[in-house]
Structures are given as structure tokens and as C-alpha cells.
Design an enzyme around this catalytic site. Structure first.
Site, PDB file in Angstrom:
ATOM      1  N   HIS A 268      34.027  31.087  35.943  1.00  0.00           N
ATOM      2  CA  HIS A 268      34.293  31.640  37.367  1.00  0.00           C
ATOM      3  C   HIS A 268      34.712  33.228  37.172  1.00  0.00           C
ATOM      4  O   HIS A 268      34.199  34.154  37.943  1.00  0.00           O
ATOM      5  CB  HIS A 268      35.268  30.925  38.228  1.00  0.00           C
ATOM      6  CG  HIS A 268      35.572  31.121  39.411  1.00  0.00           C
ATOM      7  ND1 HIS A 268      34.418  31.160  40.269  1.00  0.00           N
ATOM      8  CD2 HIS A 268      36.536  31.481  40.342  1.00  0.00           C
ATOM      9  CE1 HIS A 268      34.935  31.509  41.705  1.00  0.00           C
ATOM     10  NE2 HIS A 268      36.375  31.570  41.445  1.00  0.00           N
ATOM     11  N   PHE A 269      35.653  33.404  36.111  1.00  0.00           N
ATOM     12  CA  PHE A 269      36.220  34.474  36.031  1.00  0.00           C
ATOM     13  C   PHE A 269      35.605  35.337  35.141  1.00  0.00           C
ATOM     14  O   PHE A 269      36.151  35.701  33.890  1.00  0.00           O
ATOM     15  CB  PHE A 269      37.693  34.363  35.770  1.00  0.00           C
ATOM     16  CG  PHE A 269      38.657  34.183  36.903  1.00  0.00           C
ATOM     17  CD1 PHE A 269      39.089  35.227  37.683  1.00  0.00           C
ATOM     18  CD2 PHE A 269      38.924  32.808  37.161  1.00  0.00           C
ATOM     19  CE1 PHE A 269      39.945  34.790  38.540  1.00  0.00           C
ATOM     20  CE2 PHE A 269      39.617  32.519  38.452  1.00  0.00           C
ATOM     21  CZ  PHE A 269      40.207  33.513  39.250  1.00  0.00           C
TER      22      PHE A 269
END
Length: 293
Positions: A268-269
Site C-alpha cells: 500500500h505505502f
């Protein structure tokens, strides 16, 4: 000489709330491309700190903390929080700063906030950088669909959301899908959790979780906006995002066939692990896409 960004850290009042933001000050501030960076859940503008350091000496990068996130005030009037209200407050922030044109970097929650801003003021959008920010049903994992299906008053729904506000869940969002977790500094999830644990912070997050379905309902509107306005677009995406998997990145190409797409072996990041790869892509995109009004 190595160029290092000078970054200001300030507050500005919007609708009675103090909104914190970071702003780089490039040497050519009057002529530099402007980029508004919109963060995701459960983070704040600090998620962009390394990108600002990397690029802020050449570009004017502005990253606010949404109300109820990071160093900004939390709304305390008892009105249920929603993405419409969040976007309205960010729109007010843009107005207060006098930003008339900018490239918009949208990540996670930043996508529904940013697309609402774009729909209100298409003339302001000089381009888009989209990083794991979804606008297509293909980009919703089973976990995301379950999250979106939660409704107030349903037994166990609020408890499920509160489970996402814990340290284990916050850390998991950073590390899940990562190719090499050693590249992900613990500072991000530690600071995120610090803010999540502050008094009054849980309810706005619960409200937004229950309102997330309103974003999916507006996907067709945002897709039509993309087709109509065809902004220059750079898409960078963590392939193994537990919420917004890779098909969500490719779906943008239906409406933006000329968009530039880069997929990374992470979660995600993506910036946490792939900043050295993503920052040059963003810089090159800004140089090509920026056309002042």
C-alpha cells in the site's frame, strides 16, 4: 552542491479549524510547478516527508493534514464526518492558500478527496499523480469490499472498524505486500498510531469508514470526469496492496489511455519502499505536465 529542500511547517485556519501543512520553498518559487499532496488513511502529511525532501528544492510541494488527522484540529461539533465534508475543508484550505492551479498527488483517501476537488474545480487541475488511489471497482480487494459493506448499527460493524485503528493493523498496512520490509522505517506507523490514539480521533475515522461507500457510488462520475478532461496522468502502484490491488491501476487506462503507468513490487505505502524509483518519475512528470494557467 546537493540540493536540499527547505520545508515550512505551518497552520492555517479553515472554517474555524487549524489545518497543519508542510510546504517546500524552492529557489524559483514564483515559477516552480505546484503539487498538492493528499495523504491516505491512517496517515497524514508526514507520509510525504521524504518525497518533499527529494523534490522540494525544485518544486513547490504542499501537503496538508486533513482535519482529524495528524497535527490538524479535529472537528468537535458532533456532525458526522464524511468524505464530502473532508473535501470541502480541503477545498477551503486550497482557497485560503490561493492555489489556482496545481498537479494533484492522490493516495488512498486522497483519491476520493482529490476527485471531489477536481469535479468542483477542473480548471485547477494541471495533472494527476495517482499512487494506490482507487476509482474503479476492479481495484477493490475482498478486504476492501468487506470494509465498504459495513454500516452503522449492524452488530460488530463498529468493532471491526475499531480493529483497524490498532497498532497491529496500522503496522500491517505498511508491511503487508512489501518486497523488503527492512526498507520501511517504523517511524511512519508509530506516528500514525500516536495520532490515532489521541482523544477524539476515533469517531471521525469510524464516520469515514461508514461513509466510504459514497466514494464507490461516485466512481462512474469520476471516470466520466477523467474521460472528459483527460489530465496528464502518472500512475505509480504497489502491486500487492491488500486493499487496492494492481487491477485498479490498469483500470485507469480505459479512460486515460495516454497515462504513464508503473507497477512496483510492494504494498500500500509504495513510497516507503520505492521512493528512489518514484521520485524521479514524479519529477520528470512535473517537468512535462506543468503548464501554468
Amino acid at each position: 552542491m546537493t540540493a536540499v529542500a527547505r520545508t515550512l511547517h505551518r497552520h492555517i485556519e479553515v472554517d474555524g479549524l487549524q489545518i497543519f501543512y508542510r510546504e517546500s520553498v524552492p529557489d524559483n518559487a514564483d515559477e516552480a510547478p505546484v503539487m498538492l499532496l493528499l495523504h491516505g488513511f491512517p496517515s497524514a502529511s508526514h507520509q510525504f516527508r521524504r518525497l518533499i525532501d527529494a523534490l522540494g528544492s525544485r518544486y513547490r510541494l504542499i501537503a496538508p493534514d486533513y482535519p482529524g488527522f495528524g497535527h490538524s484540529d479535529t472537528p468537535a461539533d458532533g456532525t458526522p464526518y464524511s468524505f464530502d465534508r473532508l473535501a470541502g475543508l480541503v477545498d477551503g484550505f486550497v482557497e485560503r492558500l490561493g492555489l489556482t492551479r496545481f498537479v494533484m498527488y492522490v493516495f488512498d483517501y486522497g483519491a476520493p478527496v482529490g476527485f471531489r476537488l477536481a469535479a468542483r474545480h477542473p480548471e485547477r487541475i494541471a495533472g494527476l499523480v495517482i499512487q494506490n488511489g482507487n476509482a474503479y471497482t476492479e481495484g477493490l480487494s475482498d478486504a476492501a469490499r468487506g470494509f465498504i459493506a459495513l454500516r452503522p448499527g449492524v452488530p460488530g460493524a463498529e468493532e471491526t472498524i475499531r480493529g483497524l485503528l490498532t497498532l497491529a493493523a496500522t503496522r500491517g498496512q505498511y508491511e503487508s505486500g512489501a518486497g523488503d520490509p527492512r526498507l520501511i522505517a517504523p517511524d511512519g506507523w508509530t506516528l500514525d498510531q500516536h495520532f490515532l490514539d489521541q482523544p477524539g480521533r476515533a469517531q471521525p475515522q469510524i464516520d469515514l469508514a461508514f461513509d466510504y461507500h459514497s466514494n464507490v457510488e461516485r466512481y462512474p462520475e469520476w471516470q466520466a470526469w477523467l474521460r472528459r478532461h483527460t489530465p496528464p496522468t502518472l500512475i505509480t502502484w504497489g502491486r500487492d496492496d491488500m486493499f487496492f490491488p494492481e487491477p485498479g491501476a490498469h483500470a485507469y487506462l480505459r479512460d486515460l489511455p495516454d497515462a504513464e503507468l508503473h507497477i512496483f513490487e510492494t504494498g500500500h505505502f509504495a513510497l516507503e519502499e520505492y521512493l528512489p524509483d518514484i521520485a524521479p518519475l514524479v519529477a520528470d512528470f512535473l517537468d512535462r505536465a506543468w503548464k501554468p494557467a
